[in-house]
Design a protein around this motif. Structure first.
Motif, PDB file in Angstrom:
ATOM      1  N   ASN A 219       0.799  -1.219   0.000  1.00 27.20           N
ATOM      2  CA  ASN A 219       0.000   0.000   0.000  1.00 27.20           C
ATOM      3  C   ASN A 219       0.835   1.274   0.000  1.00 27.20           C
ATOM      4  O   ASN A 219       0.303   2.362   0.183  1.00 27.20           O
ATOM      5  CB  ASN A 219      -0.962  -0.017   1.191  1.00 27.20           C
ATOM      6  CG  ASN A 219      -2.036  -1.070   1.026  1.00 27.20           C
ATOM      7  OD1 ASN A 219      -3.002  -0.877   0.304  1.00 27.20           O
ATOM      8  ND2 ASN A 219      -1.866  -2.206   1.684  1.00 27.20           N
ATOM      9  N   TYR A 224       1.686   8.469  -1.704  1.00 27.04           N
ATOM     10  CA  TYR A 224       1.188   8.408  -0.332  1.00 27.04           C
ATOM     11  C   TYR A 224       0.954   6.963   0.070  1.00 27.04           C
ATOM     12  O   TYR A 224       1.019   6.050  -0.760  1.00 27.04           O
ATOM     13  CB  TYR A 224      -0.107   9.218  -0.182  1.00 27.04           C
ATOM     14  CG  TYR A 224      -1.202   8.821  -1.146  1.00 27.04           C
ATOM     15  CD1 TYR A 224      -2.083   7.787  -0.849  1.00 27.04           C
ATOM     16  CD2 TYR A 224      -1.363   9.493  -2.368  1.00 27.04           C
ATOM     17  CE1 TYR A 224      -3.080   7.425  -1.721  1.00 27.04           C
ATOM     18  CE2 TYR A 224      -2.369   9.124  -3.252  1.00 27.04           C
ATOM     19  CZ  TYR A 224      -3.223   8.090  -2.924  1.00 27.04           C
ATOM     20  OH  TYR A 224      -4.208   7.714  -3.799  1.00 27.04           O
ATOM     21  N   LEU A 225       0.706   6.779   1.346  1.00 29.31           N
ATOM     22  CA  LEU A 225       0.395   5.461   1.895  1.00 29.31           C
ATOM     23  C   LEU A 225      -1.109   5.308   1.872  1.00 29.31           C
ATOM     24  O   LEU A 225      -1.829   5.934   2.650  1.00 29.31           O
ATOM     25  CB  LEU A 225       0.943   5.348   3.323  1.00 29.31           C
ATOM     26  CG  LEU A 225       0.638   4.088   4.126  1.00 29.31           C
ATOM     27  CD1 LEU A 225       0.972   2.835   3.349  1.00 29.31           C
ATOM     28  CD2 LEU A 225       1.408   4.107   5.435  1.00 29.31           C
ATOM     29  N   GLY A 226      -1.617   4.498   0.947  1.00 25.38           N
ATOM     30  CA  GLY A 226      -3.060   4.417   0.733  1.00 25.38           C
ATOM     31  C   GLY A 226      -3.596   3.021   0.861  1.00 25.38           C
ATOM     32  O   GLY A 226      -3.347   2.340   1.845  1.00 25.38           O
ATOM     33  N   SER A 237      -5.156   8.100   1.397  1.00 23.99           N
ATOM     34  CA  SER A 237      -4.607   7.898   2.738  1.00 23.99           C
ATOM     35  C   SER A 237      -5.528   8.503   3.789  1.00 23.99           C
ATOM     36  O   SER A 237      -5.676   9.720   3.871  1.00 23.99           O
ATOM     37  CB  SER A 237      -3.215   8.517   2.846  1.00 23.99           C
ATOM     38  OG  SER A 237      -2.590   8.101   4.035  1.00 23.99           O
ATOM     39  N   THR A 239      -6.216   9.628   7.455  1.00 25.43           N
ATOM     40  CA  THR A 239      -5.299  10.136   8.475  1.00 25.43           C
ATOM     41  C   THR A 239      -5.115   9.163   9.634  1.00 25.43           C
ATOM     42  O   THR A 239      -3.998   8.879  10.054  1.00 25.43           O
ATOM     43  CB  THR A 239      -5.821  11.480   9.018  1.00 25.43           C
ATOM     44  OG1 THR A 239      -6.110  12.329   7.915  1.00 25.43           O
ATOM     45  CG2 THR A 239      -4.788  12.143   9.904  1.00 25.43           C
ATOM     46  N   ALA A 242      -3.535   5.745   8.782  1.00 23.23           N
ATOM     47  CA  ALA A 242      -2.097   5.838   8.536  1.00 23.23           C
ATOM     48  C   ALA A 242      -1.268   5.700   9.806  1.00 23.23           C
ATOM     49  O   ALA A 242      -0.065   5.415   9.721  1.00 23.23           O
ATOM     50  CB  ALA A 242      -1.777   7.171   7.854  1.00 23.23           C
ATOM     51  N   SER A 245      -0.097   2.156  10.257  1.00 21.96           N
ATOM     52  CA  SER A 245       0.587   1.816   9.008  1.00 21.96           C
ATOM     53  C   SER A 245       1.979   2.432   8.981  1.00 21.96           C
ATOM     54  O   SER A 245       2.970   1.762   8.660  1.00 21.96           O
ATOM     55  CB  SER A 245      -0.223   2.322   7.812  1.00 21.96           C
ATOM     56  OG  SER A 245      -1.569   1.905   7.870  1.00 21.96           O
ATOM     57  N   GLN A 246       2.070   3.719   9.304  1.00 21.88           N
ATOM     58  CA  GLN A 246       3.362   4.404   9.322  1.00 21.88           C
ATOM     59  C   GLN A 246       4.258   3.850  10.425  1.00 21.88           C
ATOM     60  O   GLN A 246       5.474   3.726  10.248  1.00 21.88           O
ATOM     61  CB  GLN A 246       3.144   5.903   9.515  1.00 21.88           C
ATOM     62  CG  GLN A 246       2.480   6.558   8.311  1.00 21.88           C
ATOM     63  CD  GLN A 246       1.961   7.961   8.580  1.00 21.88           C
ATOM     64  OE1 GLN A 246       1.563   8.646   7.666  1.00 21.88           O
ATOM     65  NE2 GLN A 246       1.945   8.384   9.835  1.00 21.88           N
ATOM     66  N   ASN A 262       3.967  11.228   3.876  1.00 22.71           N
ATOM     67  CA  ASN A 262       2.568  10.900   4.144  1.00 22.71           C
ATOM     68  C   ASN A 262       2.003  11.729   5.292  1.00 22.71           C
ATOM     69  O   ASN A 262       0.821  12.075   5.304  1.00 22.71           O
ATOM     70  CB  ASN A 262       2.410   9.415   4.448  1.00 22.71           C
ATOM     71  CG  ASN A 262       1.004   8.933   4.148  1.00 22.71           C
ATOM     72  OD1 ASN A 262       0.576   8.970   2.995  1.00 22.71           O
ATOM     73  ND2 ASN A 262       0.282   8.502   5.172  1.00 22.71           N
ATOM     74  N   THR A 266      -1.338  14.001   4.819  1.00 25.91           N
ATOM     75  CA  THR A 266      -2.535  13.856   5.655  1.00 25.91           C
ATOM     76  C   THR A 266      -2.695  14.974   6.678  1.00 25.91           C
ATOM     77  O   THR A 266      -3.636  14.953   7.478  1.00 25.91           O
ATOM     78  CB  THR A 266      -2.499  12.513   6.406  1.00 25.91           C
ATOM     79  OG1 THR A 266      -1.297  12.432   7.179  1.00 25.91           O
ATOM     80  CG2 THR A 266      -2.546  11.340   5.440  1.00 25.91           C
ATOM     81  N   TRP A 502      -4.050  -0.513   7.772  1.00 26.83           N
ATOM     82  CA  TRP A 502      -4.293  -0.110   9.161  1.00 26.83           C
ATOM     83  C   TRP A 502      -4.189  -1.304  10.108  1.00 26.83           C
ATOM     84  O   TRP A 502      -4.115  -1.146  11.320  1.00 26.83           O
ATOM     85  CB  TRP A 502      -5.625   0.603   9.280  1.00 26.83           C
ATOM     86  CG  TRP A 502      -6.883  -0.219   9.378  1.00 26.83           C
ATOM     87  CD1 TRP A 502      -7.066  -1.537   9.114  1.00 26.83           C
ATOM     88  CD2 TRP A 502      -8.167   0.274   9.801  1.00 26.83           C
ATOM     89  NE1 TRP A 502      -8.367  -1.919   9.324  1.00 26.83           N
ATOM     90  CE2 TRP A 502      -9.060  -0.817   9.747  1.00 26.83           C
ATOM     91  CE3 TRP A 502      -8.634   1.522  10.206  1.00 26.83           C
ATOM     92  CZ2 TRP A 502     -10.413  -0.685  10.087  1.00 26.83           C
ATOM     93  CZ3 TRP A 502      -9.965   1.636  10.543  1.00 26.83           C
ATOM     94  CH2 TRP A 502     -10.843   0.548  10.473  1.00 26.83           C
TER      95      TRP A 502
END
Length: 829
Positions: A219, A224-226, A237, A239, A242, A245-246, A262, A266, A502
């Protein structure tokens, strides 16, 4: 004659550096990585052993090709596959389909080659082993492929890629034999390396770490991280999504520049969800702790302050939270967003965010903001604690968020733990996103064995199902009623995503809490290595990337051998785990460092102990071999049993509509029997009402009368005499918004009363319906019975349960156009 199914399994083939048109479209050049080592057997990532020289956030997407690991044909007479394993040639001799399994979920598109195709062909993709059958008002996953020379490509959207595990070639019409000469999924990937690692004595936990990392990697989109969701409208993404995920991305890859990108992406979009605004602040704090990037922190101080000030402004006003999670106890997503539980949880997240931001501002040097946000946190928690029972109404999620504020004393944590964290079923949140905060609370309560048990149940259960990425939501009881890689229930979240980043929070948790590596000052200038193996693990090892280099550690409490590597520019605190044994001595690089008291060495500043660890502080950069001599044994961990308060009695597919003398001895509800949503009913004295709810518009479910004046025995009889004629009718949920495909029925009981309740389902119009049923206590919203699936209700089927209090049933679609309910029947227990 019925269809025969034939399958073949063979090794996956990987194509790298292909310069053909297939790999050179839409800005996806072949990957520039080089092969480095062998495949990690615990990772689902087919290119985990490929390494990029210098991946950056500005890099574009690259591509690689995968070939099927196995296939299944509908009829061997239609497909000659004798030459497929060697040359990828299939001779098509008739109508039918071929289903290909690519071994794991991938982010890509599917195509095949044929020099002589004739007739009509369609293609499909899916995350599970059946073709998706979403309603016609949603984008299809089955289309006629686009012809590009001798290549036929399934193009479902402008970006081409989707989440792909399985793919189909459907031969719809046939005139003469033709050949398939190659099949592949062309996968997109961002250049990123596994700079982190994790392994332990429980291979399930090891697989969970790598599965979470792979879920995030799939993803990591271009900018971006989507999400690579199969059939959703939120491919961007979110918020809050994320945040875990981040977090997982930083421990697995150390791709801080992309995480920073990202965070920027966001920073101004909370999607109207107040809790997500606070999760963004927590993400900024996470990023700063891991990187020490003062410039980025400075850039967003005003942004974070505005979010925190808004939380203070609405604190205690019961704000419209919109969304706090898919769990029933949190309001079922967007259904009931302002229940006491999410409101309490929001207060706790606010207090946590104020406190943690205050701590960061203290390090940064903004004493004014340190004092401001610490005062917010202490003011609100002090107000709450004026009532000694302030937390007594908190459930699992609010309790977890309360523990995470860091303001609870041992008695408060003990009470919250005993209330909500000792029920093996209901200490699991419906979504892995929300469970990330639950396992954080487990750690803060020093309940690591319980945390690991819940991780095995939730994340390990997804792997047992056959998942190679983590899901948007999941219940462990699915595994008993869903076949391996089979279609899963679609519920209040809509069409369930089986690749949802997520859900990757467990990866960060395992690195920080089991391996034990976490920063104690920004950018890892100081850090801890405090491994928590509990009673179920004997060893752990792994690496965590940092801006100063990789920190690596391994601990084996069965042999006493440990190794730690600390990069230049850092100082560490290392805890040698006692695991409820006695540590007799510790040698570091062959020199005695501890034998009940510290022995001075130049490699560390000092040593001390408590019940959990022998600590070495101020450990300097270098490589350390540590030998620990233990005495005694760690106690065994007693796994809790799953306990469901309600009892599932069984499924009846025989009685059909002839319910008289079998069901309804105490009373009944014939749903929509009188049309226009009007039930025909005779309620028992102990039932005060049967109500329905559908999320879209906070309304009643839809209704239909399929047939009146029918003699079809599948239709419910109008009375206990099993009379004719009859009416075939139902309630159902369906909407342009996918979260409108589920509805609930709540049965209100006077006090407590033992009773049996049966639900009747019929697939009257032969839509191939499969229906999932969840049963909750109406007051607590706790799951009180395993999820059940009605596999086939063409002839009608009853699900029967027994309970003694008010109950809520959620009716979910698995297959078919929608989920339906035709009757509710009450009987003595």
């Amino acid at each position: 004659m019925g269809k025969a199914y034939f399958a073949l399994t063979f090794l996956v083939l990987l194509s790298i550096g292909n310069n053909s048109v297939q790999a050179q479209i839409k800005g996806y050049p072949p990957i520039t990585a080089t092969k480095n080592g062998t495949i990690n057997p615990f990772s689902p990532d087919p290119i985990i052993n490929y390494t990029w020289a210098n991946p950056k956030a500005t890099d574009g997407l690259e591509s690689y090709q995968l070939h099927p690991v196995n296939y299944t044909v509908s009829d061997s007479r239609s497909f000659n596959t004798d030459d497929f394993k060697k040359n990828e040639v299939i001779v098509v001799n008739g109508e039918g389909y071929i289903r290909f399994d690519f071994g794991q979920t991938n982010a890509g598109w599917v195509e095949f080659d044929s020099p002589d195709l004739t007739g009509k062909v369609e293609m499909s993709i899916s995350e599970y082993n059946q073709t998706p059958n979403y309603p016609s008002n949603y984008p299809t996953k089955t289309l006629t492929p686009k012809k590009l020379g001798n290549t036929y490509r399934l193009e479902l959207n402008p970006d081409l890629y989707e989440g792909v595990r399985f793919a189909w070639i459907h031969v719809r019409s046939f005139s003469k034999s033709w050949r398939i000469t190659g099949v592949r999924v062309v996968c997109q990937t961002r250049p990123v390396n596994y700079n982190g690692s994790f392994s332990c004595s429980d291979t399930t936990l090891t697989r969970i770490w790598y599965t979470g990392a792979y879920t995030v990697k799939l993803n990591l989109l271009k900018d971006y991280l989507g999400a690579i969701l199969m059939n959703r409208g939120d491919r961007f993404s979110w918020t809050g999504d994320a945040h875990p995920s981040q977090a997982a991305s930083m421990v697995a890859f150390g791709n801080y520049d992309f995480v920073k990108k990202n965070i920027d992406y966001t920073s101004t979009q909370s999607n109207g969800i107040r809790s997500y605004a606070l999760y963004w602040v927590l993400s900024l704090i996470d990023y700063y702790k891991y990187t020490g990037d003062t410039a980025t922190l400075k850039k967003y101080i005003d942004n974070a302050s505005a979010k925190l000030d808004d939380a203070y402004k609405v604190y205690g006003t019961n704000p419209n939270l919109e969304f706090f999670g898919w769990d029933e106890r949190l309001g079922s997503g967007f259904e009931h967003p302002n229940l006491p539980e999410p409101q309490n949880a929001y207060k706790m997240v606010s207090i946590r965010a104020w406190k943690e931001f205050s701590e960061v501002m203290n390090v940064y040097g903004r004493k004014d903001l340190r004092d401001k946000y610490l005062s917010y946190a202490t003011e609100k928690i002090s107000d709450l604690k004026k009532n000694a029972a302030w937390y007594q109404d908190f459930g699992l999620h609010a309790g977890a968020d309360a523990v995470s504020t860091g303001f609870l004393n041992s008695n408060e944590k003990k009470a919250i733990y005993e209330k909500s964290f000792t029920d093996k079923v209901n200490r699991i949140s419906y979504s892995p996103f929300n469970q990330y905060f639950v396992i954080q609370a487990f750690a803060l309560m020093n309940k690591y064995d319980d945390a690991l048990s819940s991780i095995r149940d939730l994340w390990g259960g997804q792997i047992k199902y056959g998942g190679t990425t983590f899901f948007e939501d999941y219940r462990p009881s699915w595994n008993a009623v869903v076949s391996k890689n089979g279609p899963v229930p679609n519920n209040q979240c809509g069409f369930t995503s089986l690749c949802h980043p997520w859900g990757a929070g467990a990866t960060k948790w395992l690195s920080e809490e089991v391996l034990g590596i976490k920063p104690t000052s920004p950018g890892f200038s100081t850090f801890d290595i405090l491994p928590h193996l509990g009673r179920t693990l004997t060893n752990v090892s792994g690496k965590t990337p940092t801006p100063r280099g990789v920190i690596s550690a391994s601990f084996d409490v069965s042999t006493g051998l440990s190794n730690v590597s600390i990069p230049v520019g850092t100082l560490g605190r290392i805890g040698i785990p006692k695991v409820e044994k006695t540590i007799m001595s510790i040698k570091i690089n062959g020199v005695l460092a501890w034998n009940g008291r510290s022995r001075a060495l130049q490699t560390f500043d000092g040593a001390s102990e408590d019940a959990q660890f022998v600590y070495f502080t101020g450990v300097k950069p270098g490589n350390y071999q540590i030998v620990t001599t233990y005495k005694g044994k760690s106690p065994r961990y007693s796994e809790l049993a799953e306990v469901y308060p309600a009892k599932f009695i069984g499924i009846d597919s025989i009685t059909s509509g002839n319910w008289g003398k079998v069901y309804g001895k105490d009373g009944y509800v014939l749903c929509n029997y009188n049309g226009d949503g009007k039930d025909k009913k005779s309620l028992p004295s102990y039932v005060t009402g049967v109500n329905y709810y559908k999320v879209k518009g906070n309304s009643l479910p839809l209704n239909v009368v399929w047939r009146t004046n029918t003699n079809d025995s599948r239709a419910l009889s109008p009375d206990a005499a099993n009379s004719f004629p009859r009416t075939a009718a139902c309630l159902f949920a369906m909407d342009a918004d996918q979260i409108g495909y589920t509805f609930t029925s709540t049965i209100d009981i006077k006090g407590t009363k033992d009773f049996k309740v049966s639900l009747y389902f019929v697939d009257w119009d032969n839509k191939g319906r499969k229906i999932a049923v969840e049963m909750f206590d109406a007051a607590s919203s706790k799951l009180i019975a395993p999820v059940k699936i009605v596999e086939n209700c063409l002839g009608g089927a009853y699900l029967t349960y027994s309970y003694n209090k008010s109950v809520k049933f959620r009716i979910n679609m698995v297959r078919g156009d929608n989920a339906v309910l035709s009757g509710v029947f009450f009987d003595p227990n």
